[in-house]
Design a protein around this motif. Structure first.
Motif, PDB file in Angstrom:
ATOM      1  N   GLY A 122       2.869  13.084 -18.225  1.00  0.00           N
ATOM      2  CA  GLY A 122       4.117  12.519 -17.247  1.00  0.00           C
ATOM      3  C   GLY A 122       3.949  12.605 -15.802  1.00  0.00           C
ATOM      4  O   GLY A 122       5.086  12.957 -15.423  1.00  0.00           O
ATOM      5  N   ILE A 123       2.501  12.346 -15.816  1.00  0.00           N
ATOM      6  CA  ILE A 123       2.569  11.665 -13.915  1.00  0.00           C
ATOM      7  C   ILE A 123       1.825  11.198 -14.233  1.00  0.00           C
ATOM      8  O   ILE A 123       0.386  11.220 -14.739  1.00  0.00           O
ATOM      9  CB  ILE A 123       1.907  13.831 -13.790  1.00  0.00           C
ATOM     10  N   GLY A 124       2.405  10.872 -13.082  1.00  0.00           N
ATOM     11  CA  GLY A 124       1.056   9.147 -12.751  1.00  0.00           C
ATOM     12  C   GLY A 124       1.359   8.281 -11.200  1.00  0.00           C
ATOM     13  O   GLY A 124       2.062   9.351 -10.336  1.00  0.00           O
ATOM     14  N   ARG A 125       0.769   7.947 -10.932  1.00  0.00           N
ATOM     15  CA  ARG A 125       0.497   7.220  -9.123  1.00  0.00           C
ATOM     16  C   ARG A 125       0.163   5.646  -9.491  1.00  0.00           C
ATOM     17  O   ARG A 125      -0.403   5.660 -10.388  1.00  0.00           O
ATOM     18  CB  ARG A 125      -0.253   7.791  -9.034  1.00  0.00           C
ATOM     19  N   VAL A 126       1.168   4.923  -8.508  1.00  0.00           N
ATOM     20  CA  VAL A 126       0.575   3.814  -8.697  1.00  0.00           C
ATOM     21  C   VAL A 126       0.712   3.388  -6.996  1.00  0.00           C
ATOM     22  O   VAL A 126       1.676   4.275  -5.734  1.00  0.00           O
ATOM     23  CB  VAL A 126       1.624   2.762  -9.198  1.00  0.00           C
ATOM     24  N   ILE A 127       0.076   2.506  -6.984  1.00  0.00           N
ATOM     25  CA  ILE A 127       0.487   1.987  -5.116  1.00  0.00           C
ATOM     26  C   ILE A 127       0.936  -0.162  -4.917  1.00  0.00           C
ATOM     27  O   ILE A 127       0.090  -0.681  -6.275  1.00  0.00           O
ATOM     28  CB  ILE A 127      -1.092   1.649  -4.657  1.00  0.00           C
TER      29      ILE A 127
ATOM     30  N   LEU B 273      10.818   8.625   0.755  1.00  0.00           N
ATOM     31  CA  LEU B 273      11.513   8.462   0.135  1.00  0.00           C
ATOM     32  C   LEU B 273      11.722   8.501  -1.046  1.00  0.00           C
ATOM     33  O   LEU B 273      10.353   8.873  -2.088  1.00  0.00           O
ATOM     34  CB  LEU B 273      12.143   7.573  -0.223  1.00  0.00           C
ATOM     35  N   ILE B 274      12.629  10.111  -2.004  1.00  0.00           N
ATOM     36  CA  ILE B 274      12.057  11.201  -2.652  1.00  0.00           C
ATOM     37  C   ILE B 274      13.401  10.742  -3.946  1.00  0.00           C
ATOM     38  O   ILE B 274      14.790  10.664  -3.067  1.00  0.00           O
ATOM     39  CB  ILE B 274      12.020  12.149  -3.355  1.00  0.00           C
ATOM     40  N   THR B 275      13.484   9.472  -4.702  1.00  0.00           N
ATOM     41  CA  THR B 275      14.370   9.563  -5.537  1.00  0.00           C
ATOM     42  C   THR B 275      14.105   9.416  -7.062  1.00  0.00           C
ATOM     43  O   THR B 275      13.210  10.405  -7.641  1.00  0.00           O
ATOM     44  CB  THR B 275      14.910   8.174  -5.127  1.00  0.00           C
ATOM     45  N   GLN B 276      15.616   8.650  -8.019  1.00  0.00           N
ATOM     46  CA  GLN B 276      15.795   9.134  -9.160  1.00  0.00           C
ATOM     47  C   GLN B 276      15.838   7.609  -9.524  1.00  0.00           C
ATOM     48  O   GLN B 276      16.912   7.485  -9.160  1.00  0.00           O
ATOM     49  CB  GLN B 276      16.222   9.935 -10.133  1.00  0.00           C
TER      50      GLN B 276
ATOM     51  N   GLY C  24       0.804  -1.269  -0.199  1.00  0.00           N
ATOM     52  CA  GLY C  24       0.291  -0.184  -0.224  1.00  0.00           C
ATOM     53  C   GLY C  24       0.616   1.252  -0.111  1.00  0.00           C
ATOM     54  O   GLY C  24       0.300   2.086   0.524  1.00  0.00           O
ATOM     55  N   ALA C  25       1.959   1.268  -0.061  1.00  0.00           N
ATOM     56  CA  ALA C  25       2.831   2.537  -0.386  1.00  0.00           C
ATOM     57  C   ALA C  25       2.257   3.607  -1.496  1.00  0.00           C
ATOM     58  O   ALA C  25       2.199   2.018  -2.799  1.00  0.00           O
ATOM     59  CB  ALA C  25       4.147   1.668  -1.243  1.00  0.00           C
ATOM     60  N   LEU C  26       2.872   4.260  -1.329  1.00  0.00           N
ATOM     61  CA  LEU C  26       2.305   5.065  -2.789  1.00  0.00           C
ATOM     62  C   LEU C  26       3.402   5.628  -3.051  1.00  0.00           C
ATOM     63  O   LEU C  26       3.904   6.424  -2.560  1.00  0.00           O
ATOM     64  CB  LEU C  26       1.376   6.572  -2.145  1.00  0.00           C
ATOM     65  N   ILE C  27       3.248   5.731  -4.766  1.00  0.00           N
ATOM     66  CA  ILE C  27       4.393   5.915  -5.827  1.00  0.00           C
ATOM     67  C   ILE C  27       4.311   6.933  -6.351  1.00  0.00           C
ATOM     68  O   ILE C  27       2.826   6.873  -7.434  1.00  0.00           O
ATOM     69  CB  ILE C  27       4.868   4.718  -6.233  1.00  0.00           C
TER      70      ILE C  27
ATOM     71  N   LYS D  28      19.460  10.593 -18.438  1.00  0.00           N
ATOM     72  CA  LYS D  28      17.859  10.183 -18.635  1.00  0.00           C
ATOM     73  C   LYS D  28      16.807   9.154 -17.235  1.00  0.00           C
ATOM     74  O   LYS D  28      17.921   8.884 -16.338  1.00  0.00           O
ATOM     75  CB  LYS D  28      17.298   9.041 -19.774  1.00  0.00           C
ATOM     76  N   HIS D  29      16.277  10.183 -16.906  1.00  0.00           N
ATOM     77  CA  HIS D  29      15.550   9.682 -15.883  1.00  0.00           C
ATOM     78  C   HIS D  29      14.491   9.978 -15.383  1.00  0.00           C
ATOM     79  O   HIS D  29      13.675  10.739 -15.984  1.00  0.00           O
ATOM     80  CB  HIS D  29      16.635  10.396 -14.500  1.00  0.00           C
ATOM     81  N   ILE D  30      13.473   9.043 -14.391  1.00  0.00           N
ATOM     82  CA  ILE D  30      12.096   8.565 -13.887  1.00  0.00           C
ATOM     83  C   ILE D  30      12.390   9.271 -12.466  1.00  0.00           C
ATOM     84  O   ILE D  30      13.122   8.892 -11.580  1.00  0.00           O
ATOM     85  CB  ILE D  30      11.645   7.880 -14.184  1.00  0.00           C
ATOM     86  N   HIS D  31      12.145  10.333 -11.930  1.00  0.00           N
ATOM     87  CA  HIS D  31      11.485  10.950 -10.461  1.00  0.00           C
ATOM     88  C   HIS D  31      10.108   9.185 -10.131  1.00  0.00           C
ATOM     89  O   HIS D  31       9.270  10.552 -10.329  1.00  0.00           O
ATOM     90  CB  HIS D  31      10.536  12.266 -10.441  1.00  0.00           C
ATOM     91  N   LEU D  32      10.809   9.973  -8.456  1.00  0.00           N
ATOM     92  CA  LEU D  32       9.971   9.157  -7.473  1.00  0.00           C
ATOM     93  C   LEU D  32       9.511   9.600  -6.309  1.00  0.00           C
ATOM     94  O   LEU D  32      10.684   9.179  -5.978  1.00  0.00           O
ATOM     95  CB  LEU D  32      10.392   6.913  -7.497  1.00  0.00           C
ATOM     96  N   SER D  33       8.266   9.093  -6.469  1.00  0.00           N
ATOM     97  CA  SER D  33       8.371   9.201  -4.677  1.00  0.00           C
ATOM     98  C   SER D  33       7.741   8.795  -3.971  1.00  0.00           C
ATOM     99  O   SER D  33       5.759   8.467  -4.311  1.00  0.00           O
ATOM    100  CB  SER D  33       7.488  11.096  -4.630  1.00  0.00           C
ATOM    101  N   ILE D  34       7.878   8.060  -3.245  1.00  0.00           N
ATOM    102  CA  ILE D  34       7.221   7.287  -2.196  1.00  0.00           C
ATOM    103  C   ILE D  34       7.032   7.396  -0.740  1.00  0.00           C
ATOM    104  O   ILE D  34       7.927   7.696  -0.017  1.00  0.00           O
ATOM    105  CB  ILE D  34       8.817   5.539  -2.068  1.00  0.00           C
ATOM    106  N   SER D  35       5.587   6.909  -0.354  1.00  0.00           N
ATOM    107  CA  SER D  35       5.628   7.198   1.180  1.00  0.00           C
ATOM    108  C   SER D  35       5.043   5.806   1.546  1.00  0.00           C
ATOM    109  O   SER D  35       3.219   5.581   0.225  1.00  0.00           O
ATOM    110  CB  SER D  35       4.431   8.654   1.185  1.00  0.00           C
ATOM    111  N   CYS D  36       5.257   5.626   2.446  1.00  0.00           N
ATOM    112  CA  CYS D  36       3.869   3.811   3.564  1.00  0.00           C
ATOM    113  C   CYS D  36       4.733   4.463   4.257  1.00  0.00           C
ATOM    114  O   CYS D  36       5.815   4.137   5.449  1.00  0.00           O
ATOM    115  CB  CYS D  36       4.477   3.177   2.957  1.00  0.00           C
TER     116      CYS D  36
END
Lengths: 222, 201
Positions: free
Chosen positions: A116-121, A163-166, A85-88, A150-158
């Motif tokens: 260019g913006i999305g969310r998954v759990i 964590l904010i990473t690439q 159930g982590a939000l990415i 080239k990079h993809i930004h990811l912000s993870i909250s659980c």
């Protein structure tokens, strides 16, 4: 045993890093106040169904330009606990290197089929999967000819894991000169997607990106 | 002396900079104003409404545009909502304590309730700043005129100067009865705000 706080490093050739990195050492947090430094983020729902697929604005719209890719992996904390159930929250540039953010004034081309913006759990096994367009590199510093790889930004909250990473891509020439990647040193390879051949026609290739949320907050309540 | 088995830890994915384009599209008003669940319902936490505002500044005194701020606090009775406080009688059903806002300019205005003093802690709000150019930095803000500041176990570890840098000034009430507090956060240089290591310590 006394410990001295860390001093954060400044990214070479990165003006903003020089302007915004504290010069003093970080202070250590006394044990009796430690709990107050552990935010516990309430679970949040993804808002729209299509947010896992960044290659289209909606299921019935055309594909965006460029190479569609799959990114998947498992999210854990350092002790190996699966983060269910982590939000990415995901964002990346389009095929040309342009973001739709109103503050991107680069003048690079917009793609009418790319948001260019999305969310998954993550699911009950801590797994996630999304599709996106392989992002373009872009000229971050025209004055010194430095490109962002080239990079993809990811912000993870659980819960207390944050964590904010690439995610970066292997064998990209601009990886070697990226200021933040340079600070990572040998551990940069933890932030590389691992390519694999996909068996489905909708994407050109996939990248495995298992995420480990480090730090004491992520394991504080275990 | 016991020989504790050290757990085998996985290698953490590196933190990285948020960059300049954290989507304001992800903004959620309910995380920018913790005093009410939504303007369309009668539901909100107990406690004194406050407005905490200020500027996040860089080494040259310029506004740090595009910063992402995350806030964390106890409720008005000083209880945090976390796995240790499940079923605590003083939990507020309308309060989690987590807030988030992405500031285009570098100025911030955050509406919440004044946290209660808890255990021996003075009222405080933990603030995490994500920004282009850095990964993240973490500090903790206190409020002027709180007696408990004098004995707070974090504040008492800091110099006088650093204590002042973390104490928000009281500016008086807003027209709608919220207490207004201000504090500038200085990321680097002269009068730099103290930051804390929650990753390793």
């Amino acid at each position: 045993m006394t410990r001295i706080g860390r001093q954060l490093s400044i990214g070479k050739t990165d003006n903003t890093s020089d302007q915004r990195t504290p010069r003093k050492r970080l202070r250590l947090i006394p044990t009796d106040v430690r709990e107050s430094f552990v935010p516990v983020i309430p679970a949040r729902a993804v808002q729209r169904q299509n947010e896992w697929d960044l290659t289209r604005i909606a299921p019935n719209r055309p594909r965006a330009e460029g190479s569609p890719i799959e990114v998947k992996g498992t999210v854990r904390n350092e002790s190996g606990t699966l983060l269910r159930g982590a939000l990415i929250e995901i964002w990346n540039a389009n095929h040309y290197g342009r973001y739709r953010h109103v503050e991107d004034h680069s003048g690079l081309k917009l793609d009418e089929n790319f948001f260019g913006i999305g969310r998954v759990i993550t699911d009950e096994y801590g797994n996630y999967r999304f599709w996106t367009i392989s992002p373009g590199a872009y000229l971050a510093r025209p004055d010194i000819g430095r490109w962002r790889p080239k990079h993809i930004h990811l912000s993870i909250s659980c819960g207390s894991s944050r964590l904010i990473t690439q995610m970066y891509f292997p064998n990209e020439p601009n990886n070697a000169s990226d200021p933040m990647a340079l600070l990572m040193g040998d551990s940069f390879d933890r932030n590389l997607g691992k390519p694999y051949e996909t068996k489905i026609p909708e994407v050109d290739r996939g990248y495995d990106f298992d995420i480990v949320v480090g730090g004491k907050n992520a394991i504080f309540f275990e | 002396m016991t020989n504790k088995q050290q757990p085998i830890l996985l290698l953490p994915t590196n933190e990285d900079t948020t960059g300049p384009y954290f989507p304001t599209y992800f903004s959620d008003e309910s995380y920018e104003d913790l005093t009410q669940i939504h303007s369309g319902v009668i539901a909100g936490p107990t406690g004194q409404h406050i407005i905490l505002r200020g500027s996040v500044l860089d080494r040259n005194g310029k506004l740090a545009n595009g910063v992402l701020l995350e806030f964390w606090q106890a409720n008005a009775k000083g209880i945090y909502r976390n796995p240790s406080s499940e079923n605590h009688p003083d939990l507020d059903p309308w309060f989690d304590g987590y807030g988030r806002l992405r500031s285009t300019t570098g100025e911030y205005t955050y509406r919440t309730i004044l946290p209660g003093a808890s255990k021996d802690r003075a009222p405080n709000i933990t603030v995490t700043i994500f920004s282009d150019g850095i990964n993240r930095i973490v500090t903790q803000i206190f409020f002027a005129n709180q007696k408990a500041n004098e004995i707070d176990p974090l504040l008492t570890t800091l110099s006088d100067q650093d204590r002042k840098r973390l104490t928000a000034k009281y500016e008086g009430p807003s027209p709608d009865g919220a207490d207004v507090y201000t504090l500038d956060i200085i990321m680097a240089g002269d009068n730099e705000t103290p930051f804390f290591d929650d990753f390793l310590s």
